[in-house]
Design a protein around this motif. Structure first.
Motif, short mmCIF file in Angstrom:
data_model
loop_
_atom_site.label_atom_id
_atom_site.label_comp_id
_atom_site.label_asym_id
_atom_site.label_seq_id
_atom_site.Cartn_x
_atom_site.Cartn_y
_atom_site.Cartn_z
N ASP A 94 3.58 15.00 3.13
CA ASP A 94 2.97 15.21 4.43
C ASP A 94 1.70 14.39 4.58
N VAL A 95 1.78 13.37 5.42
CA VAL A 95 0.58 12.59 5.73
C VAL A 95 0.25 12.73 7.21
N PHE A 96 0.89 13.68 7.88
CA PHE A 96 0.71 13.84 9.32
C PHE A 96 -0.03 15.13 9.69
N GLY A 97 -0.38 15.92 8.69
CA GLY A 97 -1.13 17.14 8.96
C GLY A 97 -0.26 18.33 9.35
N SER A 131 6.76 10.50 -8.87
CA SER A 131 5.37 10.35 -8.43
C SER A 131 5.38 9.52 -7.15
N SER A 132 4.44 8.64 -6.96
CA SER A 132 4.40 7.81 -5.76
C SER A 132 3.44 6.65 -5.97
N MET A 133 3.70 5.55 -5.25
CA MET A 133 2.74 4.43 -5.24
C MET A 133 1.36 4.91 -4.76
N GLU A 134 1.39 6.01 -3.97
CA GLU A 134 0.15 6.54 -3.38
C GLU A 134 -0.83 7.03 -4.45
N VAL A 135 -0.33 7.25 -5.66
CA VAL A 135 -1.19 7.64 -6.77
C VAL A 135 -2.18 6.51 -7.06
N THR A 195 7.57 2.92 -4.15
CA THR A 195 6.81 2.48 -2.98
C THR A 195 7.49 3.17 -1.79
N GLY A 196 7.26 2.71 -0.56
CA GLY A 196 7.86 3.41 0.58
C GLY A 196 9.39 3.37 0.50
N ILE A 197 10.00 4.52 0.41
CA ILE A 197 11.47 4.58 0.26
C ILE A 197 12.13 4.47 1.63
N GLN A 203 13.54 10.09 7.28
CA GLN A 203 13.07 10.75 8.50
C GLN A 203 12.18 9.85 9.37
N VAL A 204 11.27 9.09 8.75
CA VAL A 204 10.35 8.27 9.55
C VAL A 204 11.12 7.16 10.28
N MET A 205 12.14 6.61 9.61
CA MET A 205 12.99 5.59 10.25
C MET A 205 13.70 6.20 11.47
N ARG A 221 4.37 -3.65 18.66
CA ARG A 221 3.74 -3.94 17.36
C ARG A 221 2.33 -3.33 17.28
N ALA A 222 2.08 -2.63 16.17
CA ALA A 222 0.77 -2.01 15.99
C ALA A 222 0.05 -2.58 14.77
N VAL A 223 0.81 -3.21 13.86
CA VAL A 223 0.23 -3.68 12.60
C VAL A 223 0.45 -5.19 12.50
N SER A 270 5.73 -6.59 6.69
CA SER A 270 4.91 -5.50 7.22
C SER A 270 5.83 -4.29 7.45
N TYR A 271 5.22 -3.12 7.53
CA TYR A 271 6.01 -1.89 7.68
C TYR A 271 6.95 -1.99 8.88
N GLU A 272 6.42 -2.50 9.99
CA GLU A 272 7.23 -2.56 11.21
C GLU A 272 8.29 -3.65 11.14
N PRO A 320 1.06 13.67 15.45
CA PRO A 320 1.55 12.33 15.81
C PRO A 320 1.62 11.41 14.59
N LEU A 321 2.43 10.33 14.72
CA LEU A 321 2.56 9.36 13.62
C LEU A 321 1.23 8.68 13.33
N LEU A 322 0.48 8.43 14.42
CA LEU A 322 -0.78 7.70 14.28
C LEU A 322 -1.93 8.65 13.98
N THR A 326 -2.59 7.25 8.30
CA THR A 326 -1.39 6.41 8.43
C THR A 326 -1.78 5.01 8.92
N LEU A 327 -2.79 4.94 9.78
CA LEU A 327 -3.24 3.63 10.27
C LEU A 327 -3.80 2.81 9.10
N ALA A 328 -4.58 3.47 8.26
CA ALA A 328 -5.17 2.75 7.12
C ALA A 328 -4.08 2.29 6.15
N VAL A 329 -3.13 3.16 5.86
CA VAL A 329 -2.05 2.78 4.92
C VAL A 329 -1.23 1.64 5.51
N ALA A 330 -0.86 1.78 6.77
CA ALA A 330 -0.02 0.76 7.40
C ALA A 330 -0.74 -0.58 7.48
C1 LIG Z 1 1.75 3.80 14.21
C2 LIG Z 1 1.10 3.42 12.92
C3 LIG Z 1 0.13 2.32 13.09
C4 LIG Z 1 2.12 3.04 11.87
C5 LIG Z 1 2.81 4.26 11.33
C6 LIG Z 1 3.51 3.95 10.04
C7 LIG Z 1 3.26 5.07 9.04
C8 LIG Z 1 3.82 6.35 9.57
C9 LIG Z 1 3.83 4.69 7.69
C10 LIG Z 1 3.23 3.37 7.17
C11 LIG Z 1 3.22 3.44 5.65
C12 LIG Z 1 3.94 4.72 5.34
C13 LIG Z 1 3.68 5.39 3.97
C14 LIG Z 1 3.98 4.44 2.81
O1 LIG Z 1 5.30 3.98 2.88
C15 LIG Z 1 3.72 5.11 1.48
C16 LIG Z 1 4.21 6.50 1.34
C17 LIG Z 1 4.48 6.97 0.09
C18 LIG Z 1 4.79 8.32 -0.15
O2 LIG Z 1 4.81 8.77 -1.28
C19 LIG Z 1 5.04 9.23 0.98
C20 LIG Z 1 5.20 8.55 2.29
C21 LIG Z 1 4.20 7.40 2.51
C22 LIG Z 1 2.80 8.02 2.55
C23 LIG Z 1 4.55 6.66 3.83
C24 LIG Z 1 4.34 7.59 5.06
C25 LIG Z 1 4.49 6.88 6.40
C26 LIG Z 1 3.59 5.65 6.49
C27 LIG Z 1 2.12 6.07 6.48
#
Ligand SMILES: CC(C)CCC[C@@H](C)[C@H]1CC[C@H]2[C@@H]3[C@H](O)CC4=CC(=O)CC[C@]4(C)[C@H]3CC[C@]12C
Ligand SMILES: NC(=O)C1=CN([C@@H]2O[C@H](COP(=O)(O)OP(=O)(O)OC[C@H]3O[C@@H](n4cnc5c(N)ncnc54)[C@H](O)[C@@H]3O)[C@@H](O)[C@H]2O)C=CC1
Length: 372
Positions: A94-97, A131-135, A195-197, A203-205, A221-223, A270-272, A320-322, A326-330
């Motif tokens: 959960d990164v969306f709260g 685990s996760s790349m997020e570690v 990394t991002g699966i 679900q996010v796809m 495009r946002a990123v 890029s993610y998008e 919301p997704l944003l 999520t903005l920082a990660v993306a």
């Molecule tokens: C609208 C925004 C600018 C873009 C939204 C994209 C985000 C929802 C996703 C961008 C990167 C994703 C994360 C990334 O792939 C790494 C992750 C690893 C995990 O272990 C869990 C999921 C996630 C945090 C993944 C979540 C969605 C993104 C933040």
């Protein structure tokens, strides 16, 4: 684990076996672990496909569905009794709260502690943790991690509850390597960091696809296209889990207490742009070669979303997704380039990029509510 090519003897337990990744692990084990006698699928919510699998798809393997909660130590221990290997993939992603930080910590950290304690109590010797790349990152400073491997120095600083919880849980798993389990033998543990699966069931796809349909087949495009994200196909992540589980006993000295990034031949994009590899053939276009809104405006909107989430919380869950996280990660490059899994246990991706892409596109095209 006894070597028994003829008579299947092994009992596996997969926590979170009904989730996106969990389902792929369960199916991969049934396909690729000939020594399997019983497969226990432990999850808070049991899925209907499990019933079909139990009756038709499992061959000689006994599939046992266990509805349970990893935060309940006694439930975990009861499910684990008599199992040889645990693949602990249950988690609150959960990164969306949607969930509170306390709940995320409870499921991801206390849940993992319970799994380790249950191994010790029941004498289960092999533990594979998702685990996760997020570690590692991206960190709060937005430092890029470019083509990094397991030994690349990086300042891992977390504030968000999800990466914090995954980092703590991973640490618990690695520290548990070598602990004596019931019977006196040492526990062998290992952590996999996807990394991002992506892939069937992501679900996010699904959310991006439906959003594209709502906007008349367009996404905006946002990123910036220059920000690269590591992505890995779910089938290859599942295969890595199965391979690690199979090799842990023979290569305990080498693999015990180790971490491995999950990787394959998916391109760096890029993610998008990466998502468009699948959504484009399904009728969705990404509008703009540059982000349509400047970063400062997106950051403002993300902050506004966070404020709204906080204000509305007593009334409704606004997720919301944003948001700032999520903005920082993306917007932060995070890509992996490593061969540690190949060197340590002979991992090669089971699915080529072309196959991973084709499977994912097929899934989007046949999704409920799809344009076709
Ligand atoms: C609208 C925004 C600018 C873009 C939204 C994209 C985000 C929802 C996703 C961008 C990167 C994703 C994360 C990334 O792939 C790494 C992750 C690893 C995990 O272990 C869990 C999921 C996630 C945090 C993944 C979540 C969605 C993104 C933040
Ligand atoms: N989706 C991704 O891109 C990535 C996921 N991961 C990790 O992979 C693992 C699986 O993630 P996904 O399949 O994407 O998530 P998911 O949400 O689809 O699956 C998680 C499963 O765990 C179960 N679960 C949750 N709380 C539970 C509890 N208290 N007790 C028992 N079961 C519980 C859920 O019911 C669900 O079936 C997680 O540990 C996650 O941190 C790691 C890197 C990337």
């Amino acid at each position: 684990m006894a070597d028994s090519a003829q008579v299947p003897t092994l009992v596996y337990l997969v926590t979170g076996g009904c989730g996106f990744l969990g389902e792929h692990i369960v199916r991969m084990l049934l396909e690729r672990e000939p020594r399997l006698r019983e497969l226990r699928v432990f999850d808070l919510h049991l899925s209907s496909w499990l019933e079909e699998l139990k009756t038709e798809g499992a061959g000689p393997v006994q599939v046992t569905a266990i509805q349970g909660d990893v935060t309940q130590a006694h439930e975990v221990a009861a499910a684990m009794a008599g199992s040889h290997v645990v693949i602990h993939t249950a988690g609150l992603v959960d990164v969306f709260g949607k969930a509170s930080p306390k709940t995320i910590h409870k499921v991801n950290v206390q849940g993992t502690r319970n799994v380790i304690d249950a191994c010790v109590q029941t004498g289960t010797r092999f533990l594979v943790y998702t685990s996760s790349m997020e570690v590692v990152g991206p960190n709060t400073k937005g430092h890029p991690f470019y083509r990094g491997n397991e030994d690349t120095p990086y300042e891992a600083v977390h504030r968000h509850p999800y990466p914090c919880s995954k980092a703590l849980a991973e640490q618990l798993v690695l520290e548990a390597n070598g602990r004596k389990v019931n019977g006196g033998l040492p526990l062998v543990t290992c952590a996999l960091r996807p990394t991002g699966i992506y892939g069937e069931g992501h679900q996010v796809m699904r959310d991006f696809y439906h959003q594209g349909l709502r906007f008349g087949g367009r996404l905006f495009r946002a990123v910036p296209a220059s920000v690269e994200h590591g992505r890995v196909y779910v089938g290859n992540v599942a295969w890595m889990h199965v391979l690690v589980a199979q090799e842990l006993e023979q290569r305990a000295a080498l693999m015990g207490g180790q971490v491995y990034f999950c990787y394959d031949k998916s391109p760096y994009k890029s993610y998008e742009d990466f998502n468009m590899e699948f959504l484009n053939p399904c009728g969705i276009r990404l509008i703009g070669t540059h982000p349509l809104l400047p970063y400062w405006l997106l950051a403002l909107l993300a902050a506004l979303n966070a404020l709204l989430q906080w204000l509305l919380r007593p009334l409704v869950l606004y997720t919301p997704l944003l948001n700032p996280y999520t903005l920082a990660v993306a917007n932060t490059t995070f890509t992996v380039s490593t061969n540690k899994a190949q060197r340590h246990f002979g991992y090669k991706p089971l699915f080529s990029w072309e196959e991973s892409r084709a499977r994912t596109i097929h899934w989007v095209q046949t999704m409920e509510g799809s344009a076709r």
